[in-house]
Design a protein around this motif. Structure first.
Motif, PDB file in Angstrom:
ATOM      1  N   ASP A  82      37.423   0.248  43.516  1.00 51.70           N
ATOM      2  CA  ASP A  82      36.621  -0.938  43.236  1.00 51.70           C
ATOM      3  C   ASP A  82      37.176  -1.677  42.025  1.00 51.70           C
ATOM      4  N   TYR A  83      37.689  -0.925  41.045  1.00 52.80           N
ATOM      5  CA  TYR A  83      38.285  -1.548  39.857  1.00 52.80           C
ATOM      6  C   TYR A  83      39.497  -2.391  40.245  1.00 52.80           C
ATOM      7  N   GLY A  84      40.223  -1.959  41.263  1.00 53.97           N
ATOM      8  CA  GLY A  84      41.386  -2.716  41.708  1.00 53.97           C
ATOM      9  C   GLY A  84      41.043  -4.093  42.229  1.00 53.97           C
ATOM     10  N   LYS A  85      39.788  -4.297  42.630  1.00 52.31           N
ATOM     11  CA  LYS A  85      39.364  -5.601  43.135  1.00 52.31           C
ATOM     12  C   LYS A  85      39.220  -6.638  42.029  1.00 52.31           C
ATOM     13  N   THR A  86      39.145  -6.197  40.786  1.00 53.99           N
ATOM     14  CA  THR A  86      38.768  -7.097  39.698  1.00 53.99           C
ATOM     15  C   THR A  86      39.859  -8.072  39.268  1.00 53.99           C
ATOM     16  N   SER A  87      41.115  -7.748  39.525  1.00 45.47           N
ATOM     17  CA  SER A  87      42.211  -8.682  39.227  1.00 45.47           C
ATOM     18  C   SER A  87      43.434  -8.257  40.021  1.00 45.47           C
ATOM     19  N   MET A  88      44.353  -9.170  40.194  1.00 46.22           N
ATOM     20  CA  MET A  88      45.566  -8.859  40.931  1.00 46.22           C
ATOM     21  C   MET A  88      46.373  -7.789  40.187  1.00 46.22           C
ATOM     22  N   GLY A  89      46.409  -7.906  38.851  1.00 45.45           N
ATOM     23  CA  GLY A  89      47.115  -6.917  38.050  1.00 45.45           C
ATOM     24  C   GLY A  89      46.494  -5.544  38.164  1.00 45.45           C
ATOM     25  N   ASN A  90      45.156  -5.473  38.107  1.00 51.94           N
ATOM     26  CA  ASN A  90      44.473  -4.185  38.234  1.00 51.94           C
ATOM     27  C   ASN A  90      44.692  -3.566  39.605  1.00 51.94           C
ATOM     28  N   ASP A  91      44.816  -4.411  40.611  1.00 56.03           N
ATOM     29  CA  ASP A  91      45.104  -3.935  41.955  1.00 56.03           C
ATOM     30  C   ASP A  91      46.474  -3.259  41.991  1.00 56.03           C
ATOM     31  N   PHE A  92      47.484  -3.926  41.442  1.00 60.47           N
ATOM     32  CA  PHE A  92      48.836  -3.375  41.380  1.00 60.47           C
ATOM     33  C   PHE A  92      48.845  -2.094  40.545  1.00 60.47           C
TER      34      PHE A  92
END
Length: 281
Positions: free
Chosen positions: A189-199
């Protein structure tokens, strides 16, 4: 008799050598020499070299307290486990300092440094170890991602059209954790918060849980495509380490399940409302 005494004495020396426990300071110094970097417990805002801006050294919306290496044994162990995954010489090409700070915020990064949190009350729970182990992969990947414009643009094209980033990193860190949305390509779910966090989240899985990521990529096509972009970012970061990363992704089976995105469409939004025509005579 003399021979027996010598054997006994040698055995006692061996036991003494085996019982020697490396201190946290010695471990930090050894890791520093091995990977050609500094491991510090300062606040980056106060101690980072003056040739970088103060803004780069600030941890926004995070209260930082100075910790000590004596209370960071598990964090140091996590750092050591994570650094050993990468090719020799790679770490010092990307960063020169790892800060261990007293903040319950995971970590952050600057131009040539990363910071990892260490909470003394978490010692004995493995939380500091896991945070450092995954945090190294997480924060390092930001510097890889930022160095690859192709990966940034392609990654953006793979996000849902209705996806929106969090308003701030503080919001991302403090939001309630929900279930991952694998069908949309998000590993957490944290990865959804920004493109960088997703990567960053893909980096955590790729280097800390490659088996899990391989399984997910084999099941969800969008994850397989993002994985392909992720692998490209690392293998093309530097020709010096290309073969090392290719071997790692092959050895872990991640290359086998990665699928190169086809017909990637990129939309560039250009605001020309303020541009005035100029007549050239």
């Amino acid at each position: 008799m003399k021979n027996k005494a010598f054997v006994l004495f040698s055995f006692l020396l061996f036991l003494n050598a085996c019982s020697y426990l490396e201190s946290e300071t010695e471990q930090a110094e050894r890791l520093g020499k091995t990977y050609q970097l500094n491991i510090k417990t300062d606040d980056p805002k106060q101690s980072y070299p003056k040739d970088f801006t103060e803004e780069e050294g600030s941890l926004v919306n995070v209260e930082v307290t100075i910790t000590s290496l004596d209370s960071a044994a598990e964090t140091l162990d996590g750092i050591e486990s994570a650094l050993g995954v990468y090719p020799e010489g790679f770490i010092s090409e990307v960063i020169d300092t790892i800060y261990i700070v007293g903040a319950a915020a995971g970590g952050t990064y600057g131009s040539r440094w990363i910071a990892l949190s260490n909470v003394a009350q978490w010692n004995g729970t493995k939380a500091n170890y896991e945070n450092a182990y995954r945090g190294i992969h997480h924060e390092l990947s930001s510097l890889i991602f930022n160095n690859s414009p192709f990966s940034v643009m392609t990654w953006q094209s793979l996000l849902n059209r209705d996806w929106k980033a969090a308003a701030s990193n503080f919001e991302a860190l403090t939001k309630d954790e929900l279930a991952p949305d694998y069908s949309a390509g998000f590993l957490s779910d944290y990865g959804k918060t920004s493109m960088g966090n997703d990567f960053n989240t893909y980096a955590e899985f790729a280097f800390a849980e490659p088996e899990k990521l391989r399984e997910l990529a084999a099941t969800y096509p969008i994850i397989a495509k993002k994985l392909s972009v992720f692998i490209t970012a690392y293998t093309q970061f530097s020709a010096k380490y290309q073969q090392n990363f290719e071997e790692y992704f092959t050895r872990t089976g991640l290359s086998d399940v990665a699928v190169e995105p086809e017909n990637v469409e990129m939309t560039i939004h250009l605001d020309v409302s303020s541009v005035k025509p100029k007549i050239i005579r």
